[in-house]
Design a protein around this motif. Structure first.
Motif, PDB file in Angstrom:
ATOM      1  N   THR A   1       0.834  -1.210   0.000  1.00  0.00           N
ATOM      2  CA  THR A   1       0.000   0.000   0.000  1.00  0.00           C
ATOM      3  C   THR A   1       0.869   1.260   0.000  1.00  0.00           C
TER       4      THR A   1
ATOM      5  N   SER B   1       1.077   4.186  -2.727  1.00  0.00           N
ATOM      6  CA  SER B   1       0.712   5.577  -2.439  1.00  0.00           C
ATOM      7  C   SER B   1       1.872   6.523  -2.756  1.00  0.00           C
TER       8      SER B   1
ATOM      9  N   LEU C   1      -4.056  10.852  -1.495  1.00  0.00           N
ATOM     10  CA  LEU C   1      -4.714   9.659  -0.936  1.00  0.00           C
ATOM     11  C   LEU C   1      -6.204   9.639  -1.293  1.00  0.00           C
ATOM     12  N   ARG C   2      -6.807  10.815  -1.426  1.00  0.00           N
ATOM     13  CA  ARG C   2      -8.212  10.868  -1.878  1.00  0.00           C
ATOM     14  C   ARG C   2      -8.306  10.634  -3.387  1.00  0.00           C
TER      15      ARG C   2
ATOM     16  N   THR D   1      -6.156   6.606  -4.761  1.00  0.00           N
ATOM     17  CA  THR D   1      -5.770   5.758  -3.623  1.00  0.00           C
ATOM     18  C   THR D   1      -5.212   4.411  -4.089  1.00  0.00           C
TER      19      THR D   1
ATOM     20  N   ALA E   1     -12.128   4.268  -4.606  1.00  0.00           N
ATOM     21  CA  ALA E   1     -11.744   5.336  -5.543  1.00  0.00           C
ATOM     22  C   ALA E   1     -12.972   6.083  -6.053  1.00  0.00           C
TER      23      ALA E   1
ATOM     24  N   ASN F   1     -14.416   8.258  -3.141  1.00  0.00           N
ATOM     25  CA  ASN F   1     -13.540   9.415  -2.929  1.00  0.00           C
ATOM     26  C   ASN F   1     -13.736  10.501  -3.988  1.00  0.00           C
TER      27      ASN F   1
ATOM     28  N   THR G   1     -10.357   6.287   2.016  1.00  0.00           N
ATOM     29  CA  THR G   1      -9.095   5.614   1.679  1.00  0.00           C
ATOM     30  C   THR G   1      -8.670   4.565   2.699  1.00  0.00           C
TER      31      THR G   1
END
Ligand code: HEM
Length: 398
Positions: A235, A239, A272-273, A276, A308, A311, A334
């Motif tokens: 992850t 990111s 992150l928004r 993701t 996703a 978001n 997220t």
């Protein structure tokens, strides 16, 4: 471009860059829950923010442990992520807290993270062209985890391979089992040494932890560590790649943020928004048929939690496709919600911010060489496969 939704399979399609968001937009137009395909079979996708929030909290219709039982447990062993009994899950999750937020982690965040990032950039020498995925984003998170745990460095090259193999248990069980064995053989002498003589590291904290009055057994410590590698490593790798892509593919974004370091944390949150690394989180529905937001879901169905899409739900986020580091988006999903919300969210935010600060300092002028090859791709774990850059070597502009 019209999206032919009848051919979409979220397990196999790469959906680079905007393609994924276009597909998710088209599903959202069908309602908050829509039929789709996953792993070649019929499935459902939840795209609406409100519906996804309900789904995260609904442990009856979408029992959160089931997917992990099927996809993780064979290679990782029994760990809190796949525990069905929520009271037991809570106890063991709390027990693993040292791995996310302990004194050892906080002191590492203050000094070790930046030192590691500098060390990795030193190792690049004065080469002008670099693939930041192969040389940085794919390695940094594993080195962080191993240093937090206090593991020796000699098998560094294998950490990423082990994590990927563990994650592919369903597709390649023999490889996943062998990665699990190799990782355990590597861990066993370290755990034994920390039992004899504790150090300032997370393995020592796990050795000292107690659950209902008893110490953790070796196998319980191994399975916690086997869990951390893939959940924390891949992850964070994704990111970081998405963060660098967002900044390097936009005219002026890299130098604007470099000149305004107080906005780095906000930029991390907006990436992150906006993109993701867990764009779609698969769940297995209850073994009973369920009805959810007007849709009948047969027993044991794959239900894809499209984080996703939530978001970028226009009901919640203004102009949701725009990447805007001045936006405040506490509603982003997220890191999930409810009983399984991500315990690593603080660590990953620090990883991203420190990595970026260090790159700004050491590579103030970089140019992305191939935007198409750098697009984030895939859905369950989404990130660029490569980020080839050229250091232009000009003077830093501040
Ligand atoms: C940007 C990076 C990350 C993202 C997007 C992310 C996302 C998530 C999400 C969505 C969940 C909920 C899963 C569910 O409901 O089934 C989760 C859980 C979890 N995450 Fe993360 N995560 C990230 C980083 C990390 C890191 C760095 C670690 C470890 C150091 C970690 C460890 C875990 C674990 C162990 C769980 C399971 C929690 C439980 O079962 O109670 N994650 N994460």
């Amino acid at each position: 471009m019209a999206v032919p939704l009848d051919t979409v399979d979220f397990a196999f399609d790469e959906m680079p860059g905007d393609d994924l968001h276009e597909v998710l937009r088209a599903y959202r137009e069908q309602g908050p829950v829509a039929p789709t395909r996953f792993l070649g079979i019929p499935a459902f996708v939840i795209t609406g923010h409100a519906a996804l929030l309900d789904a995260f909290r609904d442990v009856e219709r979408f029992p959160p442990h089931r997917m992990y039982e099927v996809s993780f447990e064979g290679a990782i062993g029994k760990s809190f992520i796949s525990m069905e009994d929520l009271a037991e899950h809570r106890v063991y999750r709390k027990l693993a807290t040292p791995a996310f937020r302990s004194r050892a982690v906080q002191s590492y965040e203050r000094s070790g993270l930046a030192a590691l990032a500098h060390e990795m950039i030193d190792a690049l020498g004065d080469r002008e062209e670099i693939d930041l995925v192969a040389e940085f984003t794919a390695r940094f998170p594993y080195l962080v985890i191993t240093r937090l745990l206090g593991l020796p460095r000699e098998r560094e090259e294998e950490f990423h391979r082990w994590a990927l193999a563990l994650l592919r248990f369903r597709e390649e069980p023999a490889e996943a089992e062998s990665a699990s064995r190799e990782l355990t053989e590597f861990l066993a002498p370290v755990v034994a040494a920390r039992r004899r003589q504790p150090c300032n590291d997370v393995i020592s904290e796990l050795v000292a932890a107690t659950v209902e009055g008893r110490r953790l057994e070796d196998e319980e410590i191994y399975s916690h560590v086997r869990l951390l590698f893939p959940t924390g490593g891949e992850t964070t790798h994704g990111s970081l790649g998405n963060l660098l892509f967002a900044l390097l593919s936009r005219e002026g974004a890299w130098s604007d943020l470099k000149r305004n370091p107080s906005l780095i944390e906000a930029a991390v949150d907006e990436v992150l928004r906006w993109e993701t690394p867990i764009a779609v989180l698969p769940r297995l529905s209850s073994s009973q048929p369920v009805e959810f937001h007007g849709t009948e879901i047969p027993p044991d169905s794959w239900v894809l939690f499209a984080i996703a899409a939530a978001n970028r739900d226009p009901e919640v986020f203004e102009d949701p496709d725009r990447f805007d580091i001045h936006r405040k988006a506490p509603e982003m999903l997220t890191f999930g919600r409810g009983v399984k919300s991500c315990p690593g969210m603080h660590l990953v935010r620090r990883n991203m911010a420190v990595a970026l600060e260090t790159l700004f300092e050491r590579m103030p002028n970089v140019e992305l060489l191939d935007v198409d090859a750098s697009l984030p791709r895939r859905t369950v774990l989404r990130s660029p496969d490569a980020l080839r850059v050229r250091r232009t070597g000009g003077p830093s502009d501040c």
